[in-house]
Design a protein around this motif. Sequence first.
Motif, PDB file in Angstrom:
ATOM      1  N   ILE A 123     106.259  28.030  60.438  1.00 16.00           N
ATOM      2  CA  ILE A 123     106.574  28.422  61.815  1.00 16.00           C
ATOM      3  C   ILE A 123     105.438  27.971  62.726  1.00 16.00           C
ATOM      4  O   ILE A 123     104.303  27.816  62.290  1.00 16.00           O
ATOM      5  N   ILE A 124     105.784  27.763  63.977  1.00 15.58           N
ATOM      6  CA  ILE A 124     104.794  27.485  65.017  1.00 15.58           C
ATOM      7  C   ILE A 124     104.874  28.647  65.993  1.00 15.58           C
ATOM      8  O   ILE A 124     105.970  29.049  66.392  1.00 15.58           O
ATOM      9  N   THR A 125     103.743  29.205  66.367  1.00 10.07           N
ATOM     10  CA  THR A 125     103.730  30.271  67.363  1.00 10.07           C
ATOM     11  C   THR A 125     103.005  29.797  68.614  1.00 10.07           C
ATOM     12  O   THR A 125     102.048  29.029  68.538  1.00 10.07           O
ATOM     13  N   VAL A 126     103.506  30.262  69.761  1.00 17.09           N
ATOM     14  CA  VAL A 126     102.816  30.071  71.034  1.00 17.09           C
ATOM     15  C   VAL A 126     102.417  31.468  71.486  1.00 17.09           C
ATOM     16  O   VAL A 126     103.255  32.267  71.906  1.00 17.09           O
ATOM     17  N   ASN A 127     101.138  31.781  71.364  1.00 10.13           N
ATOM     18  CA  ASN A 127     100.613  33.101  71.693  1.00 10.13           C
ATOM     19  C   ASN A 127     100.596  33.297  73.207  1.00 10.13           C
ATOM     20  O   ASN A 127     100.074  32.454  73.941  1.00 10.13           O
ATOM     21  N   LYS A 128     101.179  34.408  73.669  1.00  6.57           N
ATOM     22  CA  LYS A 128     101.305  34.670  75.102  1.00  6.57           C
ATOM     23  C   LYS A 128      99.941  34.727  75.795  1.00  6.57           C
ATOM     24  O   LYS A 128      99.739  34.096  76.832  1.00  6.57           O
ATOM     25  N   GLU A 129      99.024  35.486  75.246  1.00  6.70           N
ATOM     26  CA  GLU A 129      97.708  35.648  75.873  1.00  6.70           C
ATOM     27  C   GLU A 129      96.980  34.312  75.976  1.00  6.70           C
ATOM     28  O   GLU A 129      96.438  33.968  77.033  1.00  6.70           O
ATOM     29  N   ASP A 130      96.977  33.540  74.907  1.00 10.01           N
ATOM     30  CA  ASP A 130      96.321  32.228  74.916  1.00 10.01           C
ATOM     31  C   ASP A 130      97.037  31.248  75.837  1.00 10.01           C
ATOM     32  O   ASP A 130      96.411  30.426  76.505  1.00 10.01           O
ATOM     33  N   PHE A 131      98.370  31.348  75.888  1.00  7.42           N
ATOM     34  CA  PHE A 131      99.148  30.473  76.766  1.00  7.42           C
ATOM     35  C   PHE A 131      98.771  30.707  78.230  1.00  7.42           C
ATOM     36  O   PHE A 131      98.495  29.762  78.973  1.00  7.42           O
ATOM     37  N   TYR A 132      98.746  31.972  78.658  1.00  5.60           N
ATOM     38  CA  TYR A 132      98.441  32.263  80.060  1.00  5.60           C
ATOM     39  C   TYR A 132      96.978  31.979  80.403  1.00  5.60           C
ATOM     40  O   TYR A 132      96.667  31.585  81.522  1.00  5.60           O
ATOM     41  N   ARG A 133      96.096  32.158  79.456  1.00 13.57           N
ATOM     42  CA  ARG A 133      94.693  31.796  79.677  1.00 13.57           C
ATOM     43  C   ARG A 133      94.586  30.282  79.898  1.00 13.57           C
ATOM     44  O   ARG A 133      93.877  29.825  80.792  1.00 13.57           O
ATOM     45  N   THR A 134      95.311  29.512  79.097  1.00 15.55           N
ATOM     46  CA  THR A 134      95.314  28.055  79.235  1.00 15.55           C
ATOM     47  C   THR A 134      95.989  27.637  80.534  1.00 15.55           C
ATOM     48  O   THR A 134      95.479  26.775  81.257  1.00 15.55           O
ATOM     49  N   LEU A 135      97.126  28.233  80.853  1.00 15.42           N
ATOM     50  CA  LEU A 135      97.844  27.898  82.085  1.00 15.42           C
ATOM     51  C   LEU A 135      96.980  28.179  83.317  1.00 15.42           C
ATOM     52  O   LEU A 135      97.016  27.427  84.291  1.00 15.42           O
ATOM     53  N   ALA A 136      96.168  29.235  83.268  1.00 15.79           N
ATOM     54  CA  ALA A 136      95.305  29.589  84.406  1.00 15.79           C
ATOM     55  C   ALA A 136      94.275  28.497  84.705  1.00 15.79           C
ATOM     56  O   ALA A 136      93.786  28.398  85.832  1.00 15.79           O
ATOM     57  N   GLU A 137      93.969  27.667  83.705  1.00 17.19           N
ATOM     58  CA  GLU A 137      93.047  26.553  83.923  1.00 17.19           C
ATOM     59  C   GLU A 137      93.689  25.446  84.753  1.00 17.19           C
ATOM     60  O   GLU A 137      93.003  24.524  85.206  1.00 17.19           O
ATOM     61  N   TYR A 138      94.997  25.512  84.939  1.00 18.20           N
ATOM     62  CA  TYR A 138      95.763  24.527  85.703  1.00 18.20           C
ATOM     63  C   TYR A 138      96.549  25.271  86.779  1.00 18.20           C
ATOM     64  O   TYR A 138      97.779  25.388  86.697  1.00 18.20           O
ATOM     65  N   PRO A 139      95.861  25.796  87.798  1.00 16.19           N
ATOM     66  CA  PRO A 139      96.513  26.674  88.777  1.00 16.19           C
ATOM     67  C   PRO A 139      97.668  26.020  89.527  1.00 16.19           C
ATOM     68  O   PRO A 139      98.560  26.716  90.010  1.00 16.19           O
TER      69      PRO A 139
END
Length: 194
Positions: A123-139
Amino acid sequence: LGWLTHGLNLDLYSAMLEPQLRTYVLLSRLFDDDKMLKLRICTQACSEESVAMDEVVFSTGMTATAVYFLKHGSFSYTTCFEMHTFTNVGESHPLVYLSERALIASFKWLHQGMLRSTRMGVIITVNKEDFYRTLAEYPEHVDSFELRSADRLAWIFDRFSAGEIVPEDGSDREYFNITSMESGSPPLSDFIPD
């Protein structure tokens, strides 16, 4: 592979995950919008895990912290209302993702069923917390992702008439478990076939 630079290793890892992650339209649009954001999401918010036969990946009522992409293997997803079987994922069965509301809902989503492997798999998981932390780097992409997420969530709730029974706000919505509700509408689960 030992001779590859760190950057090329990240590119390779991203390229290996991308086909599975693109099955989820919201991620596919983000990947189309920004190649560097795609690379960061794949390397910072995603993980690939092997699962053993009869291993429970998640259970009903657990807080959903990730979107799950079934890459290889056979799995069973069971709720109080129904059962879905995904056999030979990655071979003869198309790729599947579950628990997308973990990523797109502003409230805490609880799993509505149990996902179990019925043979060894990946399985591949996309962790919500890590995803939003990463997305915040690209406002520049935050607003568009939030708008697309809201549209997708509204579509899901309309399709399953969940908008009528999910509380609009307040503490009840934060820990809402839709399987505890009785209604005449189809049950809302972690697996939403398009």
